[in-house]
Design a protein around this motif. Sequence first.
Motif, mmCIF file in Angstrom:
data_model
loop_
_atom_site.group_PDB
_atom_site.id
_atom_site.type_symbol
_atom_site.label_atom_id
_atom_site.label_comp_id
_atom_site.label_asym_id
_atom_site.label_seq_id
_atom_site.Cartn_x
_atom_site.Cartn_y
_atom_site.Cartn_z
ATOM 1 N N LYS A 127 -11.248 7.161 -1.368
ATOM 2 C CA LYS A 127 -12.253 6.390 -2.107
ATOM 3 C C LYS A 127 -11.675 5.060 -2.574
ATOM 4 N N ALA A 128 -10.454 5.120 -3.143
ATOM 5 C CA ALA A 128 -9.836 3.900 -3.666
ATOM 6 C C ALA A 128 -9.581 2.899 -2.536
ATOM 7 N N LEU A 129 -9.082 3.409 -1.405
ATOM 8 C CA LEU A 129 -8.787 2.517 -0.277
ATOM 9 C C LEU A 129 -10.065 1.933 0.304
ATOM 10 N N THR A 130 -11.105 2.746 0.324
ATOM 11 C CA THR A 130 -12.376 2.253 0.846
ATOM 12 C C THR A 130 -12.891 1.122 -0.041
ATOM 13 N N ALA A 131 -12.808 1.338 -1.365
ATOM 14 C CA ALA A 131 -13.251 0.298 -2.297
ATOM 15 C C ALA A 131 -12.428 -0.980 -2.099
ATOM 16 N N LEU A 132 -11.135 -0.785 -1.881
ATOM 17 C CA LEU A 132 -10.213 -1.920 -1.765
ATOM 18 C C LEU A 132 -10.449 -2.724 -0.490
ATOM 19 N N THR A 133 -10.803 -2.030 0.585
ATOM 20 C CA THR A 133 -10.823 -2.688 1.896
ATOM 21 C C THR A 133 -12.222 -2.947 2.442
ATOM 22 N N ASN A 134 -13.242 -2.489 1.717
ATOM 23 C CA ASN A 134 -14.579 -2.677 2.258
ATOM 24 C C ASN A 134 -15.172 -4.014 1.823
ATOM 25 N N THR A 135 -14.495 -5.094 2.243
ATOM 26 C CA THR A 135 -14.966 -6.439 1.936
ATOM 27 C C THR A 135 -15.812 -6.911 3.112
ATOM 28 N N SER A 136 -16.256 -8.158 3.088
ATOM 29 C CA SER A 136 -17.222 -8.565 4.114
ATOM 30 C C SER A 136 -16.626 -8.465 5.521
ATOM 31 N N ASN A 137 -15.317 -8.750 5.645
ATOM 32 C CA ASN A 137 -14.646 -8.409 6.904
ATOM 33 C C ASN A 137 -13.855 -7.126 6.658
ATOM 34 N N ALA A 174 -11.933 -1.785 10.281
ATOM 35 C CA ALA A 174 -12.668 -2.162 11.493
ATOM 36 C C ALA A 174 -11.930 -3.277 12.220
ATOM 37 N N ALA A 175 -11.434 -4.254 11.456
ATOM 38 C CA ALA A 175 -10.711 -5.376 12.064
ATOM 39 C C ALA A 175 -9.482 -4.873 12.815
ATOM 40 N N ILE A 176 -8.732 -3.945 12.191
ATOM 41 C CA ILE A 176 -7.549 -3.388 12.848
ATOM 42 C C ILE A 176 -7.944 -2.714 14.161
ATOM 43 N N ALA A 177 -8.970 -1.879 14.092
ATOM 44 C CA ALA A 177 -9.416 -1.159 15.284
ATOM 45 C C ALA A 177 -9.831 -2.145 16.370
ATOM 46 N N GLU A 178 -10.535 -3.187 15.983
ATOM 47 C CA GLU A 178 -10.990 -4.172 16.963
ATOM 48 C C GLU A 178 -9.812 -4.899 17.610
ATOM 49 N N VAL A 179 -8.842 -5.290 16.769
ATOM 50 C CA VAL A 179 -7.681 -6.009 17.318
ATOM 51 C C VAL A 179 -6.860 -5.079 18.217
ATOM 52 N N GLU A 180 -6.718 -3.818 17.797
ATOM 53 C CA GLU A 180 -6.007 -2.856 18.646
ATOM 54 C C GLU A 180 -6.693 -2.763 20.015
ATOM 55 N N ALA A 181 -8.031 -2.739 19.990
ATOM 56 C CA ALA A 181 -8.787 -2.666 21.238
ATOM 57 C C ALA A 181 -8.558 -3.934 22.077
ATOM 58 N N ALA A 227 -4.120 6.498 6.783
ATOM 59 C CA ALA A 227 -3.006 6.059 7.621
ATOM 60 C C ALA A 227 -3.010 4.541 7.792
ATOM 61 N N ILE A 228 -3.717 3.844 6.906
ATOM 62 C CA ILE A 228 -3.877 2.396 7.081
ATOM 63 C C ILE A 228 -2.549 1.655 7.032
ATOM 64 N N LEU A 264 0.839 -1.199 0.000
ATOM 65 C CA LEU A 264 0.000 0.000 0.000
ATOM 66 C C LEU A 264 0.879 1.257 0.000
ATOM 67 N N ARG A 265 1.948 1.244 0.794
ATOM 68 C CA ARG A 265 2.847 2.389 0.857
ATOM 69 C C ARG A 265 3.490 2.643 -0.507
ATOM 70 N N LYS A 266 3.901 1.563 -1.167
ATOM 71 C CA LYS A 266 4.535 1.718 -2.477
ATOM 72 C C LYS A 266 3.576 2.278 -3.509
ATOM 73 N N ASP A 267 2.340 1.770 -3.503
ATOM 74 C CA ASP A 267 1.343 2.311 -4.428
ATOM 75 C C ASP A 267 1.087 3.777 -4.103
ATOM 76 N N GLY A 268 1.038 4.116 -2.834
ATOM 77 C CA GLY A 268 0.858 5.512 -2.430
ATOM 78 C C GLY A 268 1.921 6.406 -3.040
ATOM 79 N N GLN A 269 3.155 5.943 -2.975
ATOM 80 C CA GLN A 269 4.276 6.677 -3.568
ATOM 81 C C GLN A 269 4.028 6.941 -5.054
#
Lengths: 157, 157
Positions: free
Chosen positions: A121-131, A135-142, B12-13, A24-29
């Motif tokens: 928008k692109a990241l949301t499309a990429l990561t908004n799968t059924s899990n 949200a998963a990251i936030a939950e695990v951090e918690a 920041a993902i 993701l970082r590389k694509d961001g670049q």
Amino acid sequence: MSNVINESGILAISTRLQRLADSLRKDGQQIYKAHGIDFEPKWFPVIYTLYSKDTMSVMEIAAEIGYTHPSTISLLKELEKQKLIRSRKDKQDERKRLLTLSEKGQELVQQMLPVWKRMEKALTALTNTSNNLMAAIAEVEAQMEVKGFFERERGIR
Amino acid sequence: MSNVINESGILAISTRLQRLADSLRKDGQQIYKAHGIDFEPKWFPVIYTLYSKDTMSVMEIAAEIGYTHPSTISLLKELEKQKLIRSRKDKQDERKRLLTLSEKGQELVQQMLPVWKRMEKALTALTNTSNNLMAAIAEVEAQMEVKGFFERERGIR
DNA sequence: TAAAACTACGTAGTTAACTACATAAATACA
DNA sequence: TGTATTTATGTAGTTAACTACGTAGTTTTA
């Protein structure tokens, strides 16, 4: 690709997380470059923080972005070299160095705002799968706050 | 901690993924140490691969664990230094170096198997929240195969 | 109010991945 | 069959985070 690692499953989770973060970082670049913007994804947390909060000390920024202060200092050095930020001594507390966006930094942020929207928008499309990944990251951090990996392993009967 | 970064959300993902990977790896290190096992989490992919497949060349291991070959070579060097693996030239193809677990390596794997089981349980407990992290990673990896972050951003109208 | 402790910042060195380049063996082809 | 290409491995240098340690102000306390 990675058959055995996928089989070994959750034990390789840290490797998988790392790999995903990297790509993701590389694509961001590449995206910044494609928009003709001279900006590194790793600068985002500092720049966004100073854009939101205006003036902060080194330690405050480090705490805010969740990095150690030496890492933060090296980011700040790069950003000062790029003339995107400016620093001055705190008159009240001579130990502190106060950072703000420079004019150039503010202009760059204005230029990046629409790109950030597109990336969102692109990241949301990429990561908004059924899990949902965010949200998963936030939950695990918690969960980690409650009880870390180390403590949990120790508690297994 | 990290208020602004949480607000800036999905941008920041990559930072969040990195941080999570780091803290899991560090806890992993502590867990091995607590069990009196001299083993680094980063060695896991190579060791597990050789445990599953018995004999493989450098490039085969690199492809299997999804690392570049120079990274793999440096891991292999460490593991040979630890005497956990052994290497010999391939008689059929003199360019290739074939790696296998040493006796010491096999013994260590036997010692680690129950610890890996405990780690699996702890990680499962940690990550099995309503949005499952392992599933989310797999889903995002699949989405990336279809269309990467870069291509998606370019496609935003 | 001087000494001790704490806080903010900085530097040096480490780590674990990477990219770029080099070399040698094997294979393909003119 | 000798030259070009490909494949496997290796080395050098880079990157972006880290830990450990040091110094200089600030605050607390005996």
